[in-house]
Design an enzyme around this catalytic site. Structure first.
Site, PDB file in Angstrom:
ATOM      1  N   ASN A  61      29.367   4.202 -22.907  1.00 12.65           N
ATOM      2  CA  ASN A  61      28.951   2.677 -23.293  1.00 12.65           C
ATOM      3  C   ASN A  61      29.901   1.672 -22.423  1.00 12.65           C
ATOM      4  OD1 ASN A  61      30.696   3.697 -25.090  1.00 12.65           O
ATOM      5  ND2 ASN A  61      30.408   1.834 -26.301  1.00 12.65           N
ATOM      6  N   GLU A  63      31.243  -2.048 -21.984  1.00 16.48           N
ATOM      7  CA  GLU A  63      31.054  -3.288 -22.833  1.00 16.48           C
ATOM      8  C   GLU A  63      31.531  -4.369 -21.948  1.00 16.48           C
ATOM      9  OE1 GLU A  63      32.971  -2.800 -26.543  1.00 16.48           O
ATOM     10  OE2 GLU A  63      31.367  -1.500 -27.267  1.00 16.48           O
ATOM     11  N   CYS A  72      24.784   0.520 -23.282  1.00 12.70           N
ATOM     12  CA  CYS A  72      24.876   1.841 -24.182  1.00 12.70           C
ATOM     13  C   CYS A  72      25.139   2.815 -23.262  1.00 12.70           C
ATOM     14  CB  CYS A  72      23.812   2.015 -25.160  1.00 12.70           C
ATOM     15  SG  CYS A  72      23.407   0.727 -26.374  1.00 12.70           S
ATOM     16  N   GLU A  74      23.474   5.766 -23.292  1.00 13.06           N
ATOM     17  CA  GLU A  74      22.199   6.479 -23.243  1.00 13.06           C
ATOM     18  C   GLU A  74      21.418   5.906 -21.921  1.00 13.06           C
ATOM     19  OE1 GLU A  74      23.460   5.398 -26.009  1.00 13.06           O
ATOM     20  OE2 GLU A  74      22.590   6.493 -27.938  1.00 13.06           O
ATOM     21  N   CYS A 111      20.184   3.385 -30.288  1.00 12.01           N
ATOM     22  CA  CYS A 111      19.629   2.267 -30.649  1.00 12.01           C
ATOM     23  C   CYS A 111      18.177   1.869 -30.279  1.00 12.01           C
ATOM     24  CB  CYS A 111      20.317   1.224 -30.182  1.00 12.01           C
ATOM     25  SG  CYS A 111      20.200   0.698 -28.348  1.00 12.01           S
TER      26      CYS A 111
END
Ligand code: THU
Length: 159
Positions: A61, A63, A72, A74, A111
């Protein structure tokens, strides 16, 4: 009134019980947590995605001070794979996370946005993507992304 039942079988096992290739993918996801940039959440997620030809792509991830700009683990891994090998179906993704430097006891699940992003590849290639979710107390093995996102919107109704 009729009912619609949705079944989901998730297997639960230890790292040692996985096949060599699955264990290696999970270990790569664990390692990738160390490349996370998460100064805001301190939640470091790693992902590794294996393609049908055996190639593995990695992500973590990333940010940003403008929170929604971050991405994210993934999707970082999946988009890297798709950009490098656009015609090769992904077959398995492993995910691991550390919270404040400690691996989570229970698996962290992708998510909704990541499920939707990965669903695109399942739909496009007609090939399920197995999901390996790491926790120190055990690993969940989920058979497909679609099983994590029932009643999906897959674009089939688009003109
Ligand atoms: N995050 C992921 O990378 N993957 C998940 O499956 C759950 C959440 C990230 C996004 C954000 O950087 C941080 O974890 C906290 O939500």
């Amino acid at each position: 009134m009729k009912e619609l039942h949705i079944d989901l079988k998730i297997e639960f096992c230890s790292l040692e019980e996985l096949s060599d290739s699955d264990r290696s993918l999970v270990e790569t996801a664990c390692t990738m947590t160390t490349t996370s940039y998460a100064p805001y959440s301190h939640f470091q997620v790693g992902a590794a995605i294996r393609l049908k030809d055996g190639q593995v792509f990695r992500g973590s991830n990333q940010e940003n001070a403008v929170f929604p700009v971050g991405l994210c683990a993934e999707r970082t891994a999946f988009f890297a794979a798709s950009a490098s090998a656009p015609q090769t179906p992904p077959v398995c993704i492993a995910i691991a996370a550390q919270s404040k430097g400690v691996f989570t006891a229970h698996p962290v699940t992708p998510c909704g946005a990541c499920r939707q992003a990965l669903l695109e590849a399942e739909t496009r290639f007609h090939q399920p993507i197995r999901v390996l979710l790491y926790g120190t107390e055990g690993i969940y093995i989920v058979p497909s992304i679609k099983s994590l996102l029932p009643l999906t919107f897959d674009g089939s109704e688009l003109a």
